[in-house]
Every structure is written in structure tokens, then in C-alpha cells.
Design a protein around this motif. Structure first.
Motif, PDB file in Angstrom:
ATOM      1  N   ASP A  19      -0.896   3.375  -3.460  1.00  0.00           N
ATOM      2  CA  ASP A  19      -1.210   1.982  -3.129  1.00  0.00           C
ATOM      3  C   ASP A  19      -0.407   0.981  -3.940  1.00  0.00           C
ATOM      4  N   THR A  76       2.275   4.615  -0.618  1.00  0.00           N
ATOM      5  CA  THR A  76       1.622   5.782  -1.198  1.00  0.00           C
ATOM      6  C   THR A  76       2.422   7.028  -0.875  1.00  0.00           C
ATOM      7  N   GLY A 136       0.810  -1.224   0.000  1.00  0.00           N
ATOM      8  CA  GLY A 136       0.000   0.000   0.000  1.00  0.00           C
ATOM      9  C   GLY A 136       0.836   1.264   0.000  1.00  0.00           C
ATOM     10  N   GLY A 153       1.441   3.437   4.029  1.00  0.00           N
ATOM     11  CA  GLY A 153       1.961   2.191   3.485  1.00  0.00           C
ATOM     12  C   GLY A 153       3.362   1.923   4.001  1.00  0.00           C
TER      13      GLY A 153
END
Lengths: 305, 266
Positions: A23, A12, A10, A60
Motif C-alpha cells: 500500500d 503493493t 496503493g 495498486g
């Protein structure tokens, strides 16, 4: 061991004006040459700089060699070689001084190995960096990334500015190091180059991973453009219904089409006529992506497209 | 000289550092050589005695004895010229340290090495301090030599006190420039903010002598801790020197804190 060379979950990064990445779930296995393919501005450099802890994710996580990039950056960087995309070097040093400095910051490097690298890339170490051409600077950048024999090499557009002969030597270098078990994460916007060097390819587009594939299957699926020039006008019906062929146009003595997969059926159909020439203009990455989205619904095309 | 960040940073400025040293030494020797002429000019003494209060306030408390060695050096060198030079030098080093290298784009290459960011900041700050201290030694040595050559009656210990104060003052603004560079990554902003702070705090201190409203504020000015204790006449005031040192250390620590937390600009 066991864990992946690179693992993001994830991942980001938003910037003020540019999008960064969104993501991103990426796995690069140990020992493979992973090509990170995408047009300029797709988020390749952002991803790479996140992995080196030069910039921090909005959310993330990312692990390199099994270690979290935020907590253990120093341990990671000890075992990683990095070639920045926007390579800037210390202008006031010579090539040798630059390499000595960087080697010292790493607690030393094998100088004979470093010299042999420089020799193979035809890189003159005695010149002041401010007098070097773009290609020669890039060679220094490559040498410094390899010189401490890292387990993982993260390279942002490594062949940028290199002349073709040096590019080939670079490809050879990558293959050799791969034999020794080195992992590569190489970004590029050049599909043929990625096809030549890499085992697997991740395609990044507008900040997201659009597809990950073996290079072999990418080659099978990749879209090519083909132009066939005939000695006489040919009837369009002779080329109808050939698998993989699309956008077929026959105008007089020239046939143009796009093609994914095997060229065999088309060539056999063409062979019934007298063929003067076959050319294959390069297909832009953007066209390949569009093709990818048409072929693979749910392949990651959602979002900004 | 390429062993580490500290030495490499010193090496990068070796040529400019040499010119700074030559310039400061020349300035000091020239001033001291000029002193015998000044001390024997009665009209100048009269002028200083008759000067309006605001002139005296502006040149500093020692204006009354402008013709004494310490008064002369205070007015001609240590009140404006020397602090200005040391601040310019330290600010240029402090802003080059992180923001300068970031602007040139070499920070990516540097930080890709297995060294923590805080060490890069600290080694660069140490290099700035060492270079500034080196210039302070040049200032002190050339004044001492000049004083001996031209029979200027001033103790080398007091010259050392004033020179050290000058170094400490310069480093406060150098570390401020470093901190702004660590926060923003922009060299221009770092120089601008540090220079503006230096000018502002200089005027807060120098005008506080005659503007009553500014009096309470003079103690927030680094210039107060630099010169108010008259190191040329009375030697080093340890408490004041420590205030300057503490301010530098605090700004250095702040620099590390800020730099650890942010994205490196491309």
C-alpha cells in the motif's frame, strides 16, 4: 506537464518469501531530488523495479511522467534513466562497447556528452568490464543512466562502491542536472548522503512508507548521538531539562545523550565546564525510525512493526 | 555488431560459433573420407545383413543399405550424431537467450531500455535461428565438398534437405528451451527440460519401429518429421518440414506470451 514525475496509489507487491511493498502511496514532483531512504530489505529495490515494469504489482497502480507503468512502459523508459541496484554488466564488452550498445538500443545518444560524463567520473571506457573493480562498474552504470539526458533518473543506491571523491562528483552531477529540471528518485540507506543530495525524503520501512518530509525538517528532527568529554567530572543536574535531549547519562567526565533538533542549549550548558572533546557517533537508520515513531503518532508506524 | 539485440547476441557467440563450425566441418570431412573404406568392406555388408531386427530398427530403416552413400550418412551422421549436435547447440542458445541473461543479472539493464519485451525475445530467437541455420550451411557445404572430393555419389540437393531438416529439428528444441527460460528464468531448468524432451521423443520415434505400442505415438515425436521421410534419399518433404517450422514458431510465440507476463528475477 503538470502531473507528478512519480505517482503510486496503493502499490503493493508480495513475494513468496520476502514482503516486497504494501500500500505504497508516493508522490514525487517534477524537478525535485527525492531521496528514498530505508534499510536494506525495506522494499526500495522492489518499488523501483515496479516503476520500471520489471516486476508487476500484486495490486495498486503506478504512474511515471503521467503514464501508467503497465500500459506505457516503453514510452516511459524512453524518458527515464535507470541505475539498477544489483548492477550487472556485460562482462565480455568494454565500457565503450557497453555504452554504444545501450545508446543504440535507445536510438542513439550524445557521444560528446557521454564522454564528458565518463571523464568527470574518471571512468575508463577502454577496459574490458570483466577486469573492472566494483567502483568502476558503478561509474559505468551511472554514465549509462545519464547519457541520454533523461527527464527522470531512477537510481538504486547510486553511490554504492564509489570512492569519496567520485561520490562528490556524483553529487555535483545531480545538482547540475537538477538545475536543468531533471527529476531524481534516489534510493539510499545512508542518511547523511540523502541529506546532502535531496530536497525531500521518503522513509520506507518494512515495505511501507513511514514518513515523507523535507530534508530541512528531517535534519531538525533527526536523532543524533552526542558524546562530550570534560576535563573534570561534571554534575548530572547541570544538564537536566534541556529540550530535545534524551537518554542522558553522565558518568564521571563523560556525558552521552541522544538529541533531536538544535544542539544549542546543550552546548551552552556544557560550556560552563572545560570541554575536551565533542564527538557524534553515527546513528543507525533503525534508531532514527524508532525515534520517528515515538515523535509522530500515526506517522505510518502501524502494520508490521 | 552492437546495433541491436539480434546482432549483439550473434556477436556474443562468435567464438563458440566458429568452433562449432570447425568441429562440424571436420566431423563431416572425416566421415566422408572414411566412406570408401566402408563401401569396400564385404564383411561389414554381411554383418549388416545378418544383424538382428532390433539393431536394424535402432539404426533406422535404411540399415539394409548401410553401404550406400545415403545409408552410410544416415547411420553414421544423420540418425544420431547430427541431430544431437544441432539440438545441443540450439538448446544452449535458447536457454542463454532470456534465462541465461536473467541469471547473470543483465536483463534489468537490457529491459530498462525503450524496447518491448516481445522484441527482446523475438530478436534473441531470430539470432538463435540464424546461428543454427549457419551451422546447417556448414554441415551441408562440408558434406557436399567432401562428397565431391571422395567420389561419394549423393546429390547436394538431398544433402541440403537433410541438413535443413536437422536445423529445423534443432530449432524445435531450441525454442522449447527458450520457452521454458521465458517461463521460469532458470537456465538449468530450461536446458534440462529441453534435453529430456529430446531424449524422450528420440526414443519414442526410434523404438516405434519395433515396439507396436509406440507406433501411434511416433508422430508426436519431432524426430519423425525430421527423418521419417528419408530426406537423404528422397529430398525434402515439405509437409514434414512445415510441421517442424510450425512447432518452432508456436513455441516462439508461447515464449513471448510467457515472458510478457512475468516478473524478472533479481
Amino acid at each position: 506537464m503538470g502531473e507528478a514525475a512519480i505517482l503510486t496509489r496503493g502499490l503493493t507487491k508480495y513475494y513468496g518469501r520476502s514482503r516486497g511493498v504494501e500500500d505504497l502511496d508516493l508522490v514525487v514532483e517534477r524537478g525535485e531530488v527525492f531521496g528514498f531512504l530505508g534499510p536494506n530489505g525495506a522494499g526500495k529495490t522492489t518499488t523501483i523495479r515496479l516503476l520500471l515494469d520489471l516486476i508487476r504489482p500484486t495490486r495498486g497502480t503506478a504512474e511515471v511522467l503521467g503514464m501508467d507503468v503497465r500500459g506505457r512502459g516503453v514510452d516511459i523508459r524512453r524518458r527515464v534513466g535507470y541505475l539498477p541496484g544489483e548492477l550487472a554488466l556485460y562482462e565480455n564488452l568494454t565500457g565503450e562497447e557497453l555504452l554504444r550498445y545501450l545508446a543504440n538500443l535507445r536510438g542513439g545518444a550524445d557521444w560528446r556528452f557521454t564522454r564528458s560524463l565518463a571523464g568527470r567520473l574518471d571512468c575508463d571506457l577502454s577496459q574490458a568490464i570483466k577486469t573492472l573493480s566494483r567502483g568502476n562498474r558503478q561509474k559505468l552504470g551511472i554514465v549509462q543512466a545519464f547519457m541520454h539526458r533523461p527527464e527522470l533518473l531512477i537510481m538504486d543506491e547510486p553511490t554504492n562502491g564509489l570512492d569519496p571523491l567520485v561520490q562528490l562528483e556524483f553529487h555535483r552531477l545531480v545538482r547540475e542536472r537538477r538545475q536543468e529540471g531533471t527529476t531524481f528518485f534516489i534510493s539510499s540507506h545512508n542518511l547523511p548522503e540523502v541529506e546532502r543530495m535531496c530536497d525531500r525524503v521518503g522513509i520506507i520501512r518494512e515495505g511501507g512508507l513511514a514518513a515523507v518530509d523535507e530534508v530541512e525538517s528531517l535534519k531538525r528532527k533527526a536523532l543524533r548521538r552526542l558524546e562530550i568529554h570534560f576535563a573534570q567530572p561534571v554534575p548530572p543536574e547541570a544538564f537536566a531539562g534541556i529540550p530535545g535531549v534524551r537518554d542522558l547519562r553522565v558518568e564521571g567526565r563523560t556525558l552521552t545523550c541522544s538529541l533531536a533538533g538544535s544542539v544549542d542549549a546543550l552546548i551552552k550548558a556544557a560550556a560552563r565546564f572545560e570541554v575536551l572533546n565533542v564527538t557524534s557517533p553515527e546513528v543507525s537508520l533503525e534508531e532514527i525510525f524508532i525515534h520517528y515513531y515515538r515523535e509522530e503518532p500515526g506517522g505510518g508506524g502501524e502494520g508490521h512493526a | 555488431m552492437l546495433k541491436n539485440v539480434f546482432l549483439k547476441t550473434l556477436r556474443d557467440q562468435r567464438v563458440s560459433l566458429a568452433w562449432w563450425a570447425v568441429g562440424i566441418a571436420a566431423l563431416c570431412l572425416f566421415l566422408v573420407a572414411y566412406y570408401p573404406t566402408v563401401s569396400r568392406t564385404p564383411s561389414l555388408i554381411e554383418f549388416m545383413e545378418e544383424a538382428p531386427d532390433w539393431v536394424k530398427a535402432f539404426i533406422g530403416e535404411s540399415a539394409e543399405d548401410y553401404t550406400s552413400p545415403s545409408g552410410f550418412l544416415h547411420g553414421e551422421l544423420f540418425f544420431v550424431m547430427a541431430p544431437m549436435l544441432f539440438i545441443i547447440f540450439a538448446v544452449s542458445r535458447g536457454s542463454a537467450a532470456i534465462a541465461g541473461e536473467e541469471g547473470k543479472g543483465t536483463l534489468d539493464l537490457l529491459l530498462a531500455n525503450p524496447i518491448p519485451r516481445r522484441r527482446v525475445v523475438l530478436e534473441k530467437a531470430a539470432s538463435m535461428a540464424a546461428a543454427t541455420l549457419g551451422l546447417g550451411l556448414v554441415l551441408w557445404a562440408s558434406l557436399s565438398v567432401g562428397a565431391a572430393l571422395f567420389d561419394m555419389d549423393i546429390s547436394p540437393a538431398n544433402l541440403a534437405a537433410a541438413s535443413l531438416s536437422c536445423v529445423l529439428l534443432g530449432l524445435v528444441f531450441g525454442n522449447l528451451a527458450l520457452a521454458v527460460g521465458c517461463l521460469t528464468g532458470k537456465r538449468g531448468r530450461s536446458v534440462g527440460i529441453a534435453a529430456a524432451s529430446a531424449v524422450t521423443t528420440f526414443f519414442v520415434y526410434s523404438l516405434s519401429g519395433m515396439v507396436k505400442a509406440l507406433k501411434p505415438w511416433s508422430r508426436i515425436s519431432p524426430f519423425y518429421y525430421y527423418i521419417a521421410s528419408e530426406p537423404l534419399k528422397r529430398g525434402l518433404n515439405a509437409a514434414h518440414a512445415l510441421v517442424l517450422l510450425a512447432a518452432s514458431l508456436a513455441l516462439g510465440a508461447l515464449s513471448v506470451f510467457l515472458f510478457e507476463r512475468r516478473d524478472i528475477l533479481v
